[in-house]
Design a protein around this motif. Structure first.
Motif, PDB file in Angstrom:
ATOM      1  N   ASP A 300       8.368 -78.455 -71.739  1.00 12.07           N
ATOM      2  CA  ASP A 300       9.678 -79.081 -71.915  1.00 12.07           C
ATOM      3  C   ASP A 300       9.415 -80.547 -72.250  1.00 12.07           C
ATOM      4  O   ASP A 300       9.042 -81.343 -71.385  1.00 12.07           O
ATOM      5  CB  ASP A 300      10.493 -78.947 -70.625  1.00 12.07           C
ATOM      6  N   LYS A 301       9.588 -80.890 -73.522  1.00 18.49           N
ATOM      7  CA  LYS A 301       9.206 -82.218 -73.996  1.00 18.49           C
ATOM      8  C   LYS A 301      10.422 -83.144 -74.000  1.00 18.49           C
ATOM      9  O   LYS A 301      11.498 -82.764 -74.481  1.00 18.49           O
ATOM     10  CB  LYS A 301       8.602 -82.117 -75.401  1.00 18.49           C
ATOM     11  N   PRO A 302      10.258 -84.352 -73.469  1.00 21.85           N
ATOM     12  CA  PRO A 302      11.385 -85.299 -73.382  1.00 21.85           C
ATOM     13  C   PRO A 302      12.049 -85.522 -74.739  1.00 21.85           C
ATOM     14  O   PRO A 302      11.381 -85.833 -75.732  1.00 21.85           O
ATOM     15  CB  PRO A 302      10.713 -86.592 -72.884  1.00 21.85           C
ATOM     16  N   GLY A 303      13.360 -85.340 -74.765  1.00 26.31           N
ATOM     17  CA  GLY A 303      14.124 -85.585 -75.980  1.00 26.31           C
ATOM     18  C   GLY A 303      14.042 -84.484 -77.017  1.00 26.31           C
ATOM     19  O   GLY A 303      14.778 -84.499 -78.011  1.00 26.31           O
ATOM     20  N   ARG A 304      13.146 -83.496 -76.813  1.00 26.85           N
ATOM     21  CA  ARG A 304      12.973 -82.436 -77.819  1.00 26.85           C
ATOM     22  C   ARG A 304      13.227 -81.035 -77.267  1.00 26.85           C
ATOM     23  O   ARG A 304      13.287 -80.065 -78.013  1.00 26.85           O
ATOM     24  CB  ARG A 304      11.569 -82.516 -78.417  1.00 26.85           C
ATOM     25  N   GLY A 305      13.336 -80.912 -75.973  1.00 30.61           N
ATOM     26  CA  GLY A 305      13.594 -79.616 -75.375  1.00 30.61           C
ATOM     27  C   GLY A 305      12.330 -78.782 -75.219  1.00 30.61           C
ATOM     28  O   GLY A 305      11.209 -79.280 -75.344  1.00 30.61           O
ATOM     29  N   VAL A 306      12.521 -77.515 -74.955  1.00 26.47           N
ATOM     30  CA  VAL A 306      11.392 -76.620 -74.678  1.00 26.47           C
ATOM     31  C   VAL A 306      10.781 -76.118 -75.990  1.00 26.47           C
ATOM     32  O   VAL A 306      11.480 -75.624 -76.874  1.00 26.47           O
ATOM     33  CB  VAL A 306      11.852 -75.414 -73.828  1.00 26.47           C
ATOM     34  N   ASP A 307       9.483 -76.264 -76.102  1.00 30.13           N
ATOM     35  CA  ASP A 307       8.754 -75.806 -77.289  1.00 30.13           C
ATOM     36  C   ASP A 307       8.276 -74.370 -77.054  1.00 30.13           C
ATOM     37  O   ASP A 307       7.272 -74.136 -76.393  1.00 30.13           O
ATOM     38  CB  ASP A 307       7.556 -76.724 -77.560  1.00 30.13           C
ATOM     39  N   TYR A 308       9.027 -73.416 -77.620  1.00 28.40           N
ATOM     40  CA  TYR A 308       8.655 -72.013 -77.484  1.00 28.40           C
ATOM     41  C   TYR A 308       7.739 -71.553 -78.621  1.00 28.40           C
ATOM     42  O   TYR A 308       7.229 -70.435 -78.590  1.00 28.40           O
ATOM     43  CB  TYR A 308       9.907 -71.123 -77.446  1.00 28.40           C
ATOM     44  N   ASP A 318      -4.820 -70.670 -63.304  1.00 29.27           N
ATOM     45  CA  ASP A 318      -4.891 -72.113 -63.543  1.00 29.27           C
ATOM     46  C   ASP A 318      -3.698 -72.827 -62.903  1.00 29.27           C
ATOM     47  O   ASP A 318      -2.622 -72.257 -62.712  1.00 29.27           O
ATOM     48  CB  ASP A 318      -4.913 -72.408 -65.042  1.00 29.27           C
ATOM     49  N   THR A 319      -3.925 -74.084 -62.598  1.00 37.41           N
ATOM     50  CA  THR A 319      -2.928 -74.912 -61.923  1.00 37.41           C
ATOM     51  C   THR A 319      -2.325 -75.945 -62.870  1.00 37.41           C
ATOM     52  O   THR A 319      -2.753 -76.071 -64.027  1.00 37.41           O
ATOM     53  CB  THR A 319      -3.560 -75.648 -60.739  1.00 37.41           C
ATOM     54  N   VAL A 320      -1.367 -76.695 -62.354  1.00 35.58           N
ATOM     55  CA  VAL A 320      -0.803 -77.810 -63.117  1.00 35.58           C
ATOM     56  C   VAL A 320      -1.902 -78.776 -63.512  1.00 35.58           C
ATOM     57  O   VAL A 320      -1.925 -79.292 -64.635  1.00 35.58           O
ATOM     58  CB  VAL A 320       0.287 -78.524 -62.292  1.00 35.58           C
ATOM     59  N   ASP A 321      -2.851 -78.999 -62.623  1.00 38.92           N
ATOM     60  CA  ASP A 321      -3.951 -79.909 -62.931  1.00 38.92           C
ATOM     61  C   ASP A 321      -4.768 -79.400 -64.117  1.00 38.92           C
ATOM     62  O   ASP A 321      -5.160 -80.178 -64.994  1.00 38.92           O
ATOM     63  CB  ASP A 321      -4.853 -80.085 -61.711  1.00 38.92           C
ATOM     64  N   ASP A 322      -5.039 -78.085 -64.161  1.00 40.62           N
ATOM     65  CA  ASP A 322      -5.759 -77.512 -65.304  1.00 40.62           C
ATOM     66  C   ASP A 322      -4.974 -77.716 -66.595  1.00 40.62           C
ATOM     67  O   ASP A 322      -5.547 -78.003 -67.655  1.00 40.62           O
ATOM     68  CB  ASP A 322      -6.008 -76.019 -65.081  1.00 40.62           C
ATOM     69  N   ALA A 323      -3.650 -77.558 -66.502  1.00 42.10           N
ATOM     70  CA  ALA A 323      -2.808 -77.760 -67.684  1.00 42.10           C
ATOM     71  C   ALA A 323      -2.884 -79.205 -68.162  1.00 42.10           C
ATOM     72  O   ALA A 323      -2.957 -79.475 -69.368  1.00 42.10           O
ATOM     73  CB  ALA A 323      -1.360 -77.385 -67.367  1.00 42.10           C
ATOM     74  N   ALA A 338       5.505 -82.453 -61.531  1.00 44.13           N
ATOM     75  CA  ALA A 338       5.991 -81.597 -62.620  1.00 44.13           C
ATOM     76  C   ALA A 338       7.183 -80.802 -62.113  1.00 44.13           C
ATOM     77  O   ALA A 338       7.335 -80.559 -60.910  1.00 44.13           O
ATOM     78  CB  ALA A 338       4.887 -80.658 -63.098  1.00 44.13           C
ATOM     79  N   ARG A 339       8.030 -80.399 -63.041  1.00 42.84           N
ATOM     80  CA  ARG A 339       9.141 -79.501 -62.714  1.00 42.84           C
ATOM     81  C   ARG A 339       8.908 -78.189 -63.456  1.00 42.84           C
ATOM     82  O   ARG A 339       8.703 -78.184 -64.670  1.00 42.84           O
ATOM     83  CB  ARG A 339      10.488 -80.124 -63.088  1.00 42.84           C
ATOM     84  N   VAL A 340       8.934 -77.100 -62.699  1.00 38.50           N
ATOM     85  CA  VAL A 340       8.590 -75.790 -63.257  1.00 38.50           C
ATOM     86  C   VAL A 340       9.719 -74.793 -63.038  1.00 38.50           C
ATOM     87  O   VAL A 340      10.287 -74.708 -61.949  1.00 38.50           O
ATOM     88  CB  VAL A 340       7.290 -75.245 -62.608  1.00 38.50           C
ATOM     89  N   SER A 341      10.053 -74.062 -64.089  1.00 36.36           N
ATOM     90  CA  SER A 341      10.976 -72.926 -64.006  1.00 36.36           C
ATOM     91  C   SER A 341      10.226 -71.698 -64.519  1.00 36.36           C
ATOM     92  O   SER A 341       9.366 -71.801 -65.389  1.00 36.36           O
ATOM     93  CB  SER A 341      12.220 -73.157 -64.867  1.00 36.36           C
ATOM     94  N   GLY A 342      10.570 -70.534 -63.948  1.00 36.30           N
ATOM     95  CA  GLY A 342       9.909 -69.331 -64.431  1.00 36.30           C
ATOM     96  C   GLY A 342       9.270 -68.527 -63.310  1.00 36.30           C
ATOM     97  O   GLY A 342       9.574 -68.731 -62.125  1.00 36.30           O
ATOM     98  N   ASP A 360       2.421 -66.730 -66.417  1.00 32.39           N
ATOM     99  CA  ASP A 360       2.760 -66.529 -67.820  1.00 32.39           C
ATOM    100  C   ASP A 360       4.241 -66.761 -68.074  1.00 32.39           C
ATOM    101  O   ASP A 360       5.100 -66.264 -67.346  1.00 32.39           O
ATOM    102  CB  ASP A 360       2.387 -65.099 -68.237  1.00 32.39           C
ATOM    103  N   GLU A 361       4.517 -67.552 -69.096  1.00 27.44           N
ATOM    104  CA  GLU A 361       5.859 -67.892 -69.575  1.00 27.44           C
ATOM    105  C   GLU A 361       6.621 -68.814 -68.633  1.00 27.44           C
ATOM    106  O   GLU A 361       7.861 -68.844 -68.653  1.00 27.44           O
ATOM    107  CB  GLU A 361       6.670 -66.629 -69.893  1.00 27.44           C
ATOM    108  N   ASP A 362       5.916 -69.576 -67.823  1.00 29.15           N
ATOM    109  CA  ASP A 362       6.551 -70.675 -67.100  1.00 29.15           C
ATOM    110  C   ASP A 362       7.010 -71.741 -68.099  1.00 29.15           C
ATOM    111  O   ASP A 362       6.432 -71.891 -69.190  1.00 29.15           O
ATOM    112  CB  ASP A 362       5.553 -71.330 -66.134  1.00 29.15           C
ATOM    113  N   VAL A 363       8.021 -72.483 -67.716  1.00 29.00           N
ATOM    114  CA  VAL A 363       8.447 -73.674 -68.456  1.00 29.00           C
ATOM    115  C   VAL A 363       8.137 -74.879 -67.577  1.00 29.00           C
ATOM    116  O   VAL A 363       8.526 -74.913 -66.401  1.00 29.00           O
ATOM    117  CB  VAL A 363       9.955 -73.634 -68.788  1.00 29.00           C
ATOM    118  N   MET A 364       7.411 -75.857 -68.125  1.00 27.32           N
ATOM    119  CA  MET A 364       6.986 -77.003 -67.316  1.00 27.32           C
ATOM    120  C   MET A 364       7.337 -78.323 -67.994  1.00 27.32           C
ATOM    121  O   MET A 364       7.127 -78.491 -69.200  1.00 27.32           O
ATOM    122  CB  MET A 364       5.470 -76.960 -67.073  1.00 27.32           C
TER     123      MET A 364
END
Length: 370
Positions: A300-308, A318-323, A338-342, A360-364
């Motif tokens: 979820d990129k600021p000002g651009r929304g979620v990049d699918y 893997d963790t947020v740190d790995d990402a 981070a804020r995560v949905s999914g 898989d398919e989390d939104v962060m």
């Protein structure tokens, strides 16, 4: 006597020695010596090779090596699945160099390596085998590609990989060795070990350990003990692709599956394909995805929304740190939370830290300091 002759003698003595409790320690010493001799020979051969070989620069999110004997159809498969342009012919040894292609699947870029057809003795250096196998060691997944008419090739391929310290579909033994200044070798176990303590010490001594603390968890056999002490084995998953199924008669199907079972291959786990007719390739891609353990995280990129369209592709577990490490840039040092949905989140926009495990398919969305 040269190293090759010494290795041959050790292998002969091991094969001729019956395995039982009274010979266990002796066989352990022989296998330890054999592993050391093979490693020494490999270093000598690689040192005298002039730096040649088949080094392939790795790209994408994962690398898959296609392993098979000449004319099994690897070039046809990689051309059908990727943007590669490998020379294809019906005669042997048509693939003269490692030929990479890139498969785009579920937003991931998966590099497929069409390595030259293996021949028996590749682990000993025949046919440039050492260089070829070094490429396979750097992959994330091995696909054993077999002809529907030559299932027995699996054993030979498996042995070639084993002989260059590639262990497929095995978990690394839990063995730690710490050198110390005195008091000999102390062996600590979880209580499940069937190997005699004297055997363990003999194997350690054969590898040059005089004073050491050894911790063994689980119940490794002699070969796994040697692997754990050597600590130079590569462990990776594999799958079996059976090619040329378009050429078989329906009556041969059960015979083919029976041959797979004879080589401890579950027909339900194998993928049956025709590279020439481009059949079964979707099932093969799905199986590759599962074995590689890849997952997608949509940013979820600021000002651009979620990049699918272009997800961040990381590994299961893997963790947020790995990402953050894969994203690069300054996000890692500026990270706040981070804020995560999914699937991994307890609720939408859950606030999480670096140690949160993604699915898989989390939104962060990464919240960072300016």
């Amino acid at each position: 006597m040269g190293l090759e002759e010494e290795i041959e003698q050790l292998e002969e003595e091991i094969s001729e020695t019956p395995y039982n409790k009274s010979t266990e320690a002796h066989i352990g010493r022989l296998k330890a010596k054999l592993a050391e001799k093979k490693e020494k020979l490999e270093k000598q051969q690689s040192g005298g090779s002039g730096g040649g070989g088949y080094a392939v620069e790795q790209h994408g999110d994962a690398t898959v090596a296609l392993v098979g004997f000449p004319s099994v159809g690897k070039s046809s498969l990689i051309n059908a699945m990727t943007n590669a342009d490998s020379e294809v012919g019906s005669y042997e040894f048509t693939t003269l160099d490692v030929n990479p292609g890139m498969l785009e699947y579920r937003g991931a870029n998966i590099q497929l390596l069409d390595v030259p057809g293996l021949i028996e003795g590749a682990a000993g250096g025949r046919g440039g085998g050492k260089e070829i196998l070094s490429v396979i060691r750097a992959a994330d997944l091995v696909i054993f590609m077999l002809s529907a008419f030559e299932i027995e090739q699996y054993e030979r391929l498996y042995e070639e990989l084993y002989n260059v310290n590639i262990r497929v579909d095995e978990e690394p033994p839990s063995i730690t060795v710490r050198r110390k200044g005195k008091d000999g070798i102390d062996v600590n176990t979880s209580g499940d070990l069937e190997l005699d303590e004297g055997t363990v010490k003999d194997v350690l001594r054969a590898h040059g350990f005089v004073n050491a603390d050894v911790t063994i968890r689980g119940n490794p056999d002699i070969d796994e003990l040697v692997d754990g002490v050597m600590d130079n084995r590569v462990y990776m998953p594999s799958l079996v692709a059976v090619n040329k199924v378009d050429l078989i008669e329906p009556s041969y199907a059960e015979t083919m599956k029976s041959k797979l079972r004879e080589h401890d291959i579950d027909p339900e786990e194998a993928v049956f394909i025709s590279a020439e007719e481009e059949k079964g390739l979707d099932a093969l891609k799905e199986k590759m995805w599962e074995e590689l353990g890849l997952i997608r995280v949509y940013m979820d990129k600021p000002g651009r929304g979620v990049d699918y369209e272009e997800p961040l592709v990381i590994r299961r577990g893997d963790t947020v740190d790995d990402a953050l490490q894969k994203l690069g840039g300054t996000l890692d040092e500026r990270f706040r939370f981070a804020r995560v949905s999914g699937p991994s989140a307890q609720h939408d926009d859950q606030q999480v830290g670096r140690d949160h495990v993604l699915e898989d398919e989390d939104v962060m969305r990464v919240v960072a300091r300016r």
